[in-house]
Design a protein around this motif. Structure first.
Motif, short mmCIF file in Angstrom:
data_model
loop_
_atom_site.label_atom_id
_atom_site.label_comp_id
_atom_site.label_asym_id
_atom_site.label_seq_id
_atom_site.Cartn_x
_atom_site.Cartn_y
_atom_site.Cartn_z
N PHE A 1 -4.35 -0.94 1.82
CA PHE A 1 -4.55 -0.44 3.19
C PHE A 1 -5.87 -0.94 3.76
O PHE A 1 -5.96 -1.29 4.94
CB PHE A 1 -4.48 1.08 3.25
CG PHE A 1 -3.09 1.64 3.10
CD1 PHE A 1 -2.01 1.08 3.77
CD2 PHE A 1 -2.86 2.74 2.30
CE1 PHE A 1 -0.73 1.60 3.64
CE2 PHE A 1 -1.59 3.27 2.17
CZ PHE A 1 -0.52 2.70 2.83
N GLN A 2 -6.91 -1.00 2.94
CA GLN A 2 -8.19 -1.52 3.41
C GLN A 2 -8.07 -3.00 3.77
O GLN A 2 -8.70 -3.47 4.72
CB GLN A 2 -9.29 -1.30 2.37
CG GLN A 2 -9.69 0.15 2.27
CD GLN A 2 -10.64 0.43 1.11
OE1 GLN A 2 -10.67 -0.29 0.10
NE2 GLN A 2 -11.41 1.51 1.23
N GLY A 3 -7.26 -3.73 3.03
CA GLY A 3 -7.00 -5.13 3.36
C GLY A 3 -6.35 -5.27 4.73
O GLY A 3 -6.71 -6.14 5.52
N ALA B 1 -5.69 3.47 9.57
CA ALA B 1 -6.90 4.30 9.50
C ALA B 1 -6.57 5.70 9.00
O ALA B 1 -7.30 6.25 8.16
CB ALA B 1 -7.58 4.37 10.87
N GLU B 2 -5.47 6.27 9.48
CA GLU B 2 -5.05 7.60 9.02
C GLU B 2 -4.68 7.57 7.54
O GLU B 2 -5.03 8.49 6.78
CB GLU B 2 -3.85 8.09 9.82
CG GLU B 2 -4.14 8.38 11.27
CD GLU B 2 -2.88 8.57 12.11
OE1 GLU B 2 -3.01 9.19 13.17
OE2 GLU B 2 -1.79 8.10 11.71
N ARG B 3 -4.00 6.53 7.13
CA ARG B 3 -3.58 6.42 5.73
C ARG B 3 -4.80 6.29 4.82
O ARG B 3 -4.87 6.91 3.76
CB ARG B 3 -2.64 5.23 5.53
CG ARG B 3 -1.40 5.17 6.42
CD ARG B 3 -0.25 6.07 6.05
NE ARG B 3 0.37 5.90 4.79
CZ ARG B 3 1.43 5.12 4.53
NH1 ARG B 3 1.96 4.39 5.47
NH2 ARG B 3 1.95 5.08 3.32
N LEU C 1 -3.26 5.76 -6.20
CA LEU C 1 -4.04 5.87 -4.97
C LEU C 1 -5.08 4.77 -4.82
O LEU C 1 -5.34 4.31 -3.70
CB LEU C 1 -4.69 7.25 -4.90
CG LEU C 1 -3.74 8.44 -5.03
CD1 LEU C 1 -4.49 9.75 -4.84
CD2 LEU C 1 -2.59 8.33 -4.05
N GLU C 2 -5.68 4.33 -5.92
CA GLU C 2 -6.69 3.28 -5.84
C GLU C 2 -6.08 1.98 -5.33
O GLU C 2 -6.66 1.32 -4.46
CB GLU C 2 -7.36 3.05 -7.20
CG GLU C 2 -8.18 4.22 -7.69
CD GLU C 2 -7.33 5.29 -8.40
OE1 GLU C 2 -6.15 5.03 -8.71
OE2 GLU C 2 -7.86 6.39 -8.60
N GLN C 3 -4.94 1.62 -5.86
CA GLN C 3 -4.27 0.39 -5.41
C GLN C 3 -3.80 0.53 -3.95
O GLN C 3 -3.91 -0.41 -3.18
CB GLN C 3 -3.09 0.05 -6.32
CG GLN C 3 -3.50 -0.56 -7.63
CD GLN C 3 -4.11 -1.94 -7.46
OE1 GLN C 3 -5.31 -2.08 -7.26
NE2 GLN C 3 -3.28 -2.95 -7.53
N ALA C 4 -3.28 1.70 -3.62
CA ALA C 4 -2.83 1.94 -2.24
C ALA C 4 -4.01 1.75 -1.28
O ALA C 4 -3.89 1.06 -0.26
CB ALA C 4 -2.25 3.34 -2.10
N GLY D 1 0.82 -1.20 0.00
CA GLY D 1 0.00 0.00 0.00
C GLY D 1 0.86 1.26 0.00
O GLY D 1 0.59 2.20 -0.75
N SER D 2 1.89 1.26 0.81
CA SER D 2 2.80 2.41 0.88
C SER D 2 3.51 2.64 -0.45
O SER D 2 3.68 3.78 -0.90
CB SER D 2 3.83 2.22 1.99
OG SER D 2 3.21 2.24 3.24
#
Length: 142
Positions: free
Chosen positions: A82-84, A100-102, A75-78, A66-67
């Motif tokens: 991150f949601q995963g 959560a912040e990311r 951004l969509e892939q990130a 994600g990073s």
């Protein structure tokens, strides 16, 4: 200045299924340090698909992917990665911030609520001690 040599050594170590996940993670970190985010993402993905890995390693690699996508401005892939992470551990965080912040930051940026900002400079997670420990684990098994 020895990043190429270190990558080569980790590639050799990655041939061992028991070391593949950690080795690919280290390769990804080294490519990140060198500024090659495409190669870093590929290495993190190979680590994520390693046959032998712990749930903690899987979570950390998912966050790193994600990073890497965020730094590449994908951004969509990130957000997807991150949601995963958030589904598995909503309180996951590292020195760059909580998942959560990311997610919140990405959602705002994607919705146009915030002007696009320059990507944060990718950073290596861990210290020199962790690199030393990884080498010790790879070349001096217990």
């Amino acid at each position: 200045g020895l990043i190429t040599d270190a990558i080569h050594e980790f590639e050799l170590a990655a041939r061992d299924p028991a070391r593949e996940c950690v080795s690919q993670s280290m390769i990804g970190m080294l490519h990140t340090q060198a500024g090659d985010l495409d190669a870093a993402t590929d290495a993190f993905l190979r680590g994520l698909h390693a046959t032998e890995k712990t749930s903690d390693q899987e979570l950390a690699l998912t966050y790193e992917i994600g990073s890497a996508y965020e730094a590449r401005k994908n951004l969509e892939q990130a957000l997807y990665y991150f949601q995963g992470v958030a589904r598995i551990n909503p309180s996951y965080k590292d020195v760059r911030g909580s998942v959560a912040e990311r997610i919140s930051s990405l959602e705002k940026e994607m919705s146009g609520a915030l002007p696009a900002k320059s990507a944060p400079k990718p950073s290596i997670i861990g210290t020199g001690d962790e690199f030393d420990a990884a080498f010790d684990d790879l070349f001096n098994p217990k």
